[in-house]
Design an enzyme around this catalytic site. Structure first.
Site, PDB file in Angstrom:
ATOM      1  N   TRP A 137       0.799  -1.217   0.000  1.00 41.94           N
ATOM      2  CA  TRP A 137       0.000   0.000   0.000  1.00 41.94           C
ATOM      3  C   TRP A 137       0.835   1.272   0.000  1.00 41.94           C
ATOM      4  O   TRP A 137       0.315   2.356  -0.256  1.00 41.94           O
ATOM      5  CB  TRP A 137      -0.890   0.026   1.245  1.00 41.94           C
ATOM      6  CG  TRP A 137      -0.160  -0.353   2.501  1.00 41.94           C
ATOM      7  CD1 TRP A 137      -0.156  -1.577   3.104  1.00 41.94           C
ATOM      8  CD2 TRP A 137       0.694   0.480   3.295  1.00 41.94           C
ATOM      9  NE1 TRP A 137       0.665  -1.558   4.216  1.00 41.94           N
ATOM     10  CE2 TRP A 137       1.192  -0.317   4.352  1.00 41.94           C
ATOM     11  CE3 TRP A 137       1.090   1.815   3.213  1.00 41.94           C
ATOM     12  CZ2 TRP A 137       2.065   0.182   5.321  1.00 41.94           C
ATOM     13  CZ3 TRP A 137       1.971   2.313   4.163  1.00 41.94           C
ATOM     14  CH2 TRP A 137       2.442   1.499   5.206  1.00 41.94           C
ATOM     15  N   LYS A 161      -3.106  -8.335  -7.032  1.00 39.94           N
ATOM     16  CA  LYS A 161      -3.882  -8.201  -5.799  1.00 39.94           C
ATOM     17  C   LYS A 161      -3.344  -6.967  -5.082  1.00 39.94           C
ATOM     18  O   LYS A 161      -2.300  -7.019  -4.443  1.00 39.94           O
ATOM     19  CB  LYS A 161      -3.719  -9.428  -4.910  1.00 39.94           C
ATOM     20  CG  LYS A 161      -4.490  -9.323  -3.587  1.00 39.94           C
ATOM     21  CD  LYS A 161      -4.094 -10.402  -2.623  1.00 39.94           C
ATOM     22  CE  LYS A 161      -4.929 -10.343  -1.329  1.00 39.94           C
ATOM     23  NZ  LYS A 161      -4.845  -9.039  -0.629  1.00 39.94           N
ATOM     24  N   GLU A 234      10.469  -8.769  -3.023  1.00 42.86           N
ATOM     25  CA  GLU A 234      11.057  -7.556  -2.460  1.00 42.86           C
ATOM     26  C   GLU A 234      10.380  -7.342  -1.118  1.00 42.86           C
ATOM     27  O   GLU A 234       9.216  -6.929  -1.062  1.00 42.86           O
ATOM     28  CB  GLU A 234      10.846  -6.368  -3.402  1.00 42.86           C
ATOM     29  CG  GLU A 234      11.801  -5.214  -3.128  1.00 42.86           C
ATOM     30  CD  GLU A 234      11.147  -4.064  -2.398  1.00 42.86           C
ATOM     31  OE1 GLU A 234      10.953  -4.188  -1.164  1.00 42.86           O
ATOM     32  OE2 GLU A 234      10.821  -3.067  -3.052  1.00 42.86           O
ATOM     33  N   LEU A 235      11.113  -7.664  -0.044  1.00 44.55           N
ATOM     34  CA  LEU A 235      10.471  -7.841   1.254  1.00 44.55           C
ATOM     35  C   LEU A 235      10.913  -6.833   2.304  1.00 44.55           C
ATOM     36  O   LEU A 235      10.978  -7.130   3.481  1.00 44.55           O
ATOM     37  CB  LEU A 235      10.729  -9.273   1.754  1.00 44.55           C
ATOM     38  CG  LEU A 235      10.307 -10.373   0.779  1.00 44.55           C
ATOM     39  CD1 LEU A 235      10.583 -11.750   1.382  1.00 44.55           C
ATOM     40  CD2 LEU A 235       8.839 -10.240   0.407  1.00 44.55           C
ATOM     41  N   CYS A 268      10.265   1.064   1.868  1.00 43.23           N
ATOM     42  CA  CYS A 268      11.138  -0.101   2.075  1.00 43.23           C
ATOM     43  C   CYS A 268      12.597   0.311   2.118  1.00 43.23           C
ATOM     44  O   CYS A 268      13.376  -0.218   2.910  1.00 43.23           O
ATOM     45  CB  CYS A 268      10.923  -1.132   0.965  1.00 43.23           C
ATOM     46  SG  CYS A 268       9.269  -1.847   0.941  1.00 43.23           S
TER      47      CYS A 268
END
Length: 460
Positions: A137, A161, A234-235, A268
Site C-alpha cells: 500500500w 492483488k 522484495e520484502l 522499504c
C-alpha cells in the site's frame, strides 16, 4: 486504513480523518474462475500481438495516467495518507517507467546472436504466461506499475492483488488500463487470502511477484514453490544511512531527514538506521534534531505538507510498541514518541539516540516516522553495524573519499549502495535485495527477463 466488513470484503478508511471511504466485496469463487479464464485468453492473444502494438497500448496507458494524474493522486492521499505532492510525483514516475520500456524494449527483446565452436546460436525471449503480483500500500501505483510494465512489455499477462487499504487505487488502475486496450492482460482483483493461494496454484499463473513483509513473502513463495512457480520477492529492509567523518555534514543531515521521514517513513528503502562515525556524531545529531523538531504534521491534501498520517491505525500502534520496547531496552527518546490525539493514524516524528544492536529499533524494521541514530567507533565498525541485519535492500554511504566509497560499497551487504545520495528507485536502474529482503530484480532489462523464457536456439 481498512477493516473487514460484514459482506466479506473490506471498507477503506481515510487515515487522516478516520472516516470510512468505500466498501469493496471480495471476488466470489465464480468470479475468480472467470478471471483465470479471461487471463488465459488474454495472454494467448497478447503474446501473439507484435511488440510494436504492445508498446503502443502501453504508451496509451502511460498517457492516460498522466491525463488523470490529479484524480489518481487525490485517491492515494485519501486511501493511505500520502501527501498530494508525492502522490502526483508517484503517478508521473509510473508513466516514466512505461516510457523507458517503450524506448528500450525493441533492442532488449531482439534475438541475441551467440557463437560456439560447433555452430551459430542465438537467444530468444519468449513470454511464459500470466504473472500474479501481490503488492503493498505504501506506493499504491508505483509498486504495481513497476512490476506490470516489464511483465506486459515482454508479452506476459498480469493479475494484481492490491493491498486491501488501497484497493480503490488498484481498481482505478484497472479501469485506466482497460481504456488503453489492456483489459484482458492487466487485471486488478480484490482477493481474499484463500483465493490468492488458489491463483498461485492455477495452471494459468506461471510466476508470482511479491512486495511486502518478510512473513507474507515467505508464505507466498512457499506456495509458489509447491506449485513450481518462479518468484521475485522484495520484502522490505532496514537500510543503513552511513555518515563517515569526512562527509559533508550539512548535506548529509538534509538528506537524512528526507530519507527517513518522506512518505511518513513508510518506504522499504528508507534510511532506517543512521550510523554515524564517532568524530562527527555529535555535530550531526545536533543539526539533525533541529531539522526534525521543525517538522510539522499537516493535512496531506495541503500543497505544503511533507508528513501526513501513517497508513493505518494498527500500523501506528505497532510502531509505537516498537518505540516503547526500544526505550525499555535503553534507547533514549529525544523527539516525539507518541501517537497524536486526533482521529486517524497520526504519529509524531520521532528520534531515538544511543541505539545499539541488541535493541528492537536496530533489529526490526521500523516502518514509520522514527529515526534511530547509532554511533560507530570507526569506518570498519560502521560497515559491521550496517551489515548486522537480516535485511539487505539498500544503503546510503556519505563520504568525500570516492576511492574509499567504491571499496566500501563492495563490502556492504545490500542490493544497492547510494553514495552521497539517498536510496531511490529509477526506471533505468534495477532494484532488489539480498538476505531477508528477497531475491530477483525489478526494472531495466533484468526486470524484463525475470519472467521470460530465455531460449537457446542452436543450429548446426
Amino acid at each position: 486504513m481498512t477493516r473487514l466488513s460484514s459482506d466479506n470484503g473490506v471498507t477503506t478508511v481515510n487515515p487522516a480523518t478516520g472516516e470510512d471511504l468505500a466498501a469493496y466485496p471480495f471476488q466470489t469463487d465464480q468470479e475468480v474462475t472467470e478471471l483465470l479464464d479471461r487471463a488465459e485468453r488474454g495472454f494467448l492473444a497478447w503474446r501473439a500481438t507484435p511488440l510494436a502494438e504492445r508498446l503502443d497500448r502501453l504508451r496509451r496507458f502511460g498517457a492516460q495516467l498522466r491525463a488523470r494524474k490529479e484524480e489518481l493522486a487525490r485517491l492515494a492521499v485519501m486511501e493511505m495518507g500520502k501527501t498530494i505532492t508525492s502522490a502526483r510525483a508517484e503517478v508521473e514516475k509510473c508513466a516514466s517507467v512505461i516510457d523507458w520500456y517503450g524506448i528500450n524494449a525493441p533492442a532488449l527483446l531482439r534475438d541475441r546472436p551467440m557463437e560456439t565452436p560447433q555452430g551459430k546460436a542465438h537467444l530468444s525471449y519468449d513470454p511464459t504466461g500470466t504473472v500474479l503480483a501481490v503488492m503493498p500500500w505504501n506506493f499504491p501505483y508505483w509498486q504495481i506499475i513497476r512490476a506490470a510494465a516489464p511483465i506486459l512489455t515482454g508479452g506476459n499477462g498480469f493479475i494484481v492483488k492490491p493491498a486491501e487499504n488501497t484497493i480503490g487505487c488498484g481498481l482505478l488502475l484497472n479501469e485506466i488500463a482497460s481504456e488503453a486496450g489492456l483489459d484482458d492482460v492487466f487485471i486488478s482483483a480484490n482477493l481474499a487470502r484463500e483465493q490468492t493461494a488458489r491463483l498461485i496454484a492455477a495452471p494459468a499463473i506461471t510466476g508470482v511477484t511479491v512486495t511486502g513483509s518478510v512473513r507474507v513473502g515467505r508464505i507466498l513463495a512457499g506456495k509458489a514453490g509447491e506449485n513450481g512457480k518462479k518468484t521475485v520477492l522484495e520484502l522490505g529492509g532496514s537500510d543503513p544511512f552511513i555518515v563517515l567523518a569526512d562527509a559533508d555534514i550539512d548535506k548529509a543531515v538534509d538528506a537524512a531527514v528526507t530519507a527517513r521521514f518522506a512518505n511518513c517513513g513508510q518506504v522499504c528503502i528508507a534510511a532506517k538506521r543512521i550510523i554515524l562515525e564517532a568524530p562527527i556524531a555529535e555535530a550531526f545529531t545536533e543539526k539533525f534534531l533541529g531539522k526534525v523538531r521543525a517538522l510539522r504534521l499537516e493535512d496531506p491534501m495541503n500543497e505544503s505538507s511533507f508528513i501526513g498520517p501513517m497508513a493505518r491505525s494498527d500500523l501506528r500502534d505497532g510502531l509505537h510498541n516498537q518505540v516503547q520496547k526500544s526505550i525499555a531496552e535503553g534507547a533514549r527518546l529525544v523527539v516525539g514518541g507518541e501517537p497524536v490525539d486526533r482521529p486517524g493514524a497520526w504519529y509524531e516524528p520521532t528520534v531515538l539516540l544511543d541505539v545499539t544492536p541488541e535493541m528492537t529499533a536496530f533489529r526490526e524494521e521500523l516502518f514509520g516516522p522514527v529515526a534511530c541514530l547509532i554511533t560507530a567507533r570507526d569506518v570498519d565498525h560502521a560497515i559491521a553495524l550496517a551489515n548486522d541485519s537480516e535485511y539487505g535492500l539498500g544503503a546510503s554511504l556519505w563520504t568525500n573519499d570516492r576511492t574509499l566509497a567504491n571499496v566500501l560499497s563492495r563490502k556492504i551487504e545490500s542490493g544497492g549502495v547510494f553514495i552521497n545520495r539517498i536510496t531511490a528507485s529509477d526506471p533505468a536502474l534495477p532494484i532488489g535485495g539480498v538476505k531477508a529482503s528477497g531475491y530477483g530484480r525489478e526494472l531495466t532489462e533484468l526486470g524484463l527477463y525475470e519472467f521470460m523464457n530465455i531460449k537457446t536456439v542452436w543450429a548446426s
